[in-house]
Write a protein that holds these residues in place. Structure first.
Motif, PDB file in Angstrom:
ATOM      1  N   TRP A  23       7.828   0.700   8.232  1.00  0.00           N
ATOM      2  CA  TRP A  23       7.161   1.857   7.758  1.00  0.00           C
ATOM      3  C   TRP A  23       7.227   3.091   8.448  1.00  0.00           C
ATOM      4  O   TRP A  23       7.037   2.917   9.828  1.00  0.00           O
ATOM      5  CB  TRP A  23       5.982   1.498   7.198  1.00  0.00           C
ATOM      6  CG  TRP A  23       4.788   1.138   8.110  1.00  0.00           C
ATOM      7  CD1 TRP A  23       3.932   2.006   8.834  1.00  0.00           C
ATOM      8  CD2 TRP A  23       4.643  -0.254   8.877  1.00  0.00           C
ATOM      9  NE1 TRP A  23       3.132   1.333   9.528  1.00  0.00           N
ATOM     10  CE2 TRP A  23       3.512   0.105   9.564  1.00  0.00           C
ATOM     11  CE3 TRP A  23       5.175  -1.340   8.483  1.00  0.00           C
ATOM     12  CZ2 TRP A  23       3.108  -0.834  10.456  1.00  0.00           C
ATOM     13  CZ3 TRP A  23       4.580  -2.500   9.349  1.00  0.00           C
ATOM     14  CH2 TRP A  23       3.385  -2.118  10.128  1.00  0.00           C
ATOM     15  N   VAL A  24       7.056   4.163   8.052  1.00  0.00           N
ATOM     16  CA  VAL A  24       7.073   5.563   8.776  1.00  0.00           C
ATOM     17  C   VAL A  24       5.572   5.772   9.415  1.00  0.00           C
ATOM     18  O   VAL A  24       4.465   5.831   8.687  1.00  0.00           O
ATOM     19  CB  VAL A  24       7.320   6.760   7.827  1.00  0.00           C
ATOM     20  CG1 VAL A  24       7.210   8.050   8.704  1.00  0.00           C
ATOM     21  CG2 VAL A  24       8.826   6.757   7.473  1.00  0.00           C
ATOM     22  N   GLU A  25       5.154   5.960  10.719  1.00  0.00           N
ATOM     23  CA  GLU A  25       4.320   6.273  11.298  1.00  0.00           C
ATOM     24  C   GLU A  25       4.017   7.814  11.354  1.00  0.00           C
ATOM     25  O   GLU A  25       2.854   8.182  11.103  1.00  0.00           O
ATOM     26  CB  GLU A  25       3.939   5.197  12.648  1.00  0.00           C
ATOM     27  CG  GLU A  25       2.712   5.495  13.055  1.00  0.00           C
ATOM     28  CD  GLU A  25       2.786   4.312  14.379  1.00  0.00           C
ATOM     29  OE1 GLU A  25       2.955   4.667  15.500  1.00  0.00           O
ATOM     30  OE2 GLU A  25       2.119   3.341  13.986  1.00  0.00           O
ATOM     31  N   LEU A  75       9.671  12.929   4.203  1.00  0.00           N
ATOM     32  CA  LEU A  75       9.063  11.367   4.318  1.00  0.00           C
ATOM     33  C   LEU A  75       7.815  11.464   4.542  1.00  0.00           C
ATOM     34  O   LEU A  75       7.044  12.372   5.208  1.00  0.00           O
ATOM     35  CB  LEU A  75       9.529  10.832   5.925  1.00  0.00           C
ATOM     36  CG  LEU A  75      11.175  10.177   5.433  1.00  0.00           C
ATOM     37  CD1 LEU A  75      11.583   9.600   6.836  1.00  0.00           C
ATOM     38  CD2 LEU A  75      11.127   9.098   4.696  1.00  0.00           C
ATOM     39  N   ALA A  76       6.962  10.580   3.830  1.00  0.00           N
ATOM     40  CA  ALA A  76       5.487  10.625   3.895  1.00  0.00           C
ATOM     41  C   ALA A  76       5.225   9.503   4.755  1.00  0.00           C
ATOM     42  O   ALA A  76       5.831   8.577   4.900  1.00  0.00           O
ATOM     43  CB  ALA A  76       5.032  10.455   2.508  1.00  0.00           C
ATOM     44  N   ALA A 109      10.101   1.904  -0.746  1.00  0.00           N
ATOM     45  CA  ALA A 109       9.278   2.322  -1.500  1.00  0.00           C
ATOM     46  C   ALA A 109       8.482   3.673  -0.546  1.00  0.00           C
ATOM     47  O   ALA A 109       8.054   3.438   0.264  1.00  0.00           O
ATOM     48  CB  ALA A 109       7.991   1.326  -1.801  1.00  0.00           C
ATOM     49  N   ALA A 110       8.587   4.755  -1.520  1.00  0.00           N
ATOM     50  CA  ALA A 110       7.940   5.855  -0.908  1.00  0.00           C
ATOM     51  C   ALA A 110       6.641   6.070  -1.127  1.00  0.00           C
ATOM     52  O   ALA A 110       5.819   5.253  -2.042  1.00  0.00           O
ATOM     53  CB  ALA A 110       8.481   7.255  -1.628  1.00  0.00           C
ATOM     54  N   THR A 115      -2.947  10.255   2.672  1.00  0.00           N
ATOM     55  CA  THR A 115      -3.316   8.948   2.997  1.00  0.00           C
ATOM     56  C   THR A 115      -4.860   9.193   2.868  1.00  0.00           C
ATOM     57  O   THR A 115      -5.514  10.033   3.400  1.00  0.00           O
ATOM     58  CB  THR A 115      -2.916   8.345   4.454  1.00  0.00           C
ATOM     59  OG1 THR A 115      -3.642   9.558   5.578  1.00  0.00           O
ATOM     60  CG2 THR A 115      -1.474   8.151   4.535  1.00  0.00           C
ATOM     61  N   PRO A 116      -5.465   7.924   2.425  1.00  0.00           N
ATOM     62  CA  PRO A 116      -6.911   8.072   1.983  1.00  0.00           C
ATOM     63  C   PRO A 116      -7.933   7.666   3.244  1.00  0.00           C
ATOM     64  O   PRO A 116      -9.041   8.106   3.188  1.00  0.00           O
ATOM     65  CB  PRO A 116      -7.281   7.075   0.929  1.00  0.00           C
ATOM     66  CG  PRO A 116      -6.072   6.074   1.103  1.00  0.00           C
ATOM     67  CD  PRO A 116      -4.974   6.833   1.615  1.00  0.00           C
ATOM     68  N   ILE A 117      -7.324   7.111   4.284  1.00  0.00           N
ATOM     69  CA  ILE A 117      -8.122   7.072   5.728  1.00  0.00           C
ATOM     70  C   ILE A 117      -7.456   7.793   6.918  1.00  0.00           C
ATOM     71  O   ILE A 117      -6.222   7.803   6.829  1.00  0.00           O
ATOM     72  CB  ILE A 117      -8.334   5.720   5.795  1.00  0.00           C
ATOM     73  CG1 ILE A 117      -7.136   4.794   5.878  1.00  0.00           C
ATOM     74  CG2 ILE A 117      -9.305   5.050   4.960  1.00  0.00           C
ATOM     75  CD1 ILE A 117      -7.026   3.358   6.431  1.00  0.00           C
TER      76      ILE A 117
END
Length: 446
Positions: A23-25, A75-76, A109-110, A115-117
């Motif tokens: 996953w993208v950090e 990219l997110a 999966a995008a 982000t909520p946190i």
């Protein structure tokens, strides 16, 4: 399709084609070059792409290169993807000395862009989004340490011929008292209870002739506590052994078990724990110090703290004080507190005929109780009398007394909270930090 390679394997590979997934950090989208930090379950790697932007003069550019640059720009954080590209070793790259030049990027999966946190989010907020919180390298390590710890426990026991049991978590009656039980509707208008402990069934294994057993499994306490060390569902680490002379045999086994397990954690994760948690794993020397409860109370009093409890037990501050004394006096993080009065122990704890005190102990680690252990009373007539003293009716315990009516060996054991051990081992302030999904009085989700 290229075979997926874990990030931790990249340093051992030669330069050339490679495929990684994760996953993208982070994304650093610069004008001439783009960098993506991709993380998987084993580590993080830098991906690089020479950016191809639309020409200012309107001249044609490579369509595929433009598309790849645009894809990376959008990219997110958290997007899961697979990258195929060219691995290159380069000591100038701070992240592992390798990087991958992107040839192809396939999004699995995008993620949503916001982000909520964040890194500074509070604990409750992070628990709301635990699946995102667990992506952090530090949190990932917690559960690798837990895996090593449990594996070491099991290996210790299995190498010594213990039998692993899986006792039921639905019970017809309480294992100790009715005070902290969750009720569950059962068939034909019956009520079942979630097990507080495997205690009775551990003992059943002794009278069944199993000799030495262990179990690592869930336990449930309907305790409305909001402290940093309580949960309504937790993992209990239990063992029970036959043909003991006293609770000392149980304590000796447990200290050896913990020494073995802590050594395994230090060997496998010590450097990473020091890096991410800022502490050194201390493998405890054996034997652990032992202090009778009455003496412990006097020591605490001499340190200027009056224990407010009237039942003769230690309170949390008392536990911290006696542990501080042990650290200062013996240089040890563990201490067995022994010789508890029957009034503050379970009815099935055996009593010393000379002192009248129970053959039991609590084990404190860094000022927090992690274990209760004891020799059990195996003589059925004595057991029944001790239960009556506690006001426990035979109607709920007769099935348990039956275990001892057909012969029983002298035996004893302990129950230990896994999350408490992890919390203290890693220097955390709450078991919520080291529990995969915490359950407490106000938390049932996620």
């Amino acid at each position: 399709m290229s075979e997926r390679v874990l990030v931790k394997q990249l340093q051992g590979l030669a330069d050339g084609p490679v495929s990684v997934s994760g996953w993208v950090e982070t994304v650093r989208d610069q004008k001439k070059v783009q960098f993506v930090i991709l993380r998987d379950e084993s580590g993080a790697v830098q991906l690089v792409n020479p950016a191809t932007r639309p020409a200012e003069d309107g001249s044609e550019q490579d369509a595929a290169a433009l598309a790849l640059t645009d894809l990376i720009s959008n990219l997110a954080t958290g997007t899961f993807l697979t990258v195929t590209g060219e691995l290159k070793h380069d000591e100038r790259v701070k992240l592992g000395g390798v990087e991958i030049k992107i040839a192809r990027l396939d999004i699995a999966a995008a993620a949503l862009p916001e982000t909520p946190i964040a890194a500074d989010s509070g604990l409750d907020k992070r628990m709301d989004w635990r699946f995102l919180d667990l992506r952090q390298r530090r949190n990932n390590l917690v559960f690798r340490v837990q895996t090593t710890l449990e594996h070491a426990f099991r290996s210790y026991w299995i190498e010594r011929d213990y039998i692993e049991v899986h006792s039921p978590k639905l019970m017809a009656s309480a294992s100790e008292s009715n005070a902290e039980l969750f009720e569950v509707p059962y068939f034909e208008d019956k009520t079942a209870y979630l097990a507080q402990s495997p205690q009775f069934f551990k003992q059943m294994a002794q009278v069944a002739g199993f000799g030495k057993i262990f179990e690592i499994a869930p336990a449930f306490r309907a305790d409305p506590s909001f402290t940093s060390r309580h949960a309504t569902e937790f993992t209990s680490v239990d063992a029970e052994i036959s043909w003991i002379d006293s609770h000392e045999d149980v304590a000796a086994m447990q200290e050896e078990l913990l020494q073995t397990a802590f050594q395994a954690v230090k060997d496998k994760h010590g450097a990473e724990i020091e890096e991410l948690f800022g502490l050194e794993v201390q493998v405890p020397a054996i034997p652990f110090p032992r202090i009778p409860l009455a003496e412990a109370r006097e020591i605490v009093k001499s340190r200027g703290y009056e224990i407010p409890r009237t039942d003769g037990d230690l309170d949390p501050e008392g536990e911290r004080q006696i542990s501080a004394y042990v650290e200062e006096t013996y240089g040890h993080q563990f201490v067995f507190i022994t010789d508890y009065h029957p009034e503050i122990r379970a009815f099935y704890h055996m009593r010393d005929e000379e002192t009248g005190l129970t053959k039991s102990y609590d084990l404190l680690f860094k000022g927090v109780e992690i274990t209760t252990g004891a020799q059990r009373e195996h003589r059925v007539d004595v057991l029944i009398e001790q239960a009556k003293e506690k006001g426990l009716g035979a109607e709920h315990l007769d099935f348990y007394f039956d275990f001892f009516r057909y012969g029983a060996p002298p035996h004893g054991g302990f129950g230990m909270g896994l999350a408490r051990v992890l919390m203290l081992l890693l220097g955390q302030d709450s078991i919520r930090e080291v529990t995969y999904l915490f359950r407490g009085p106000t938390r049932l989700a996620p």
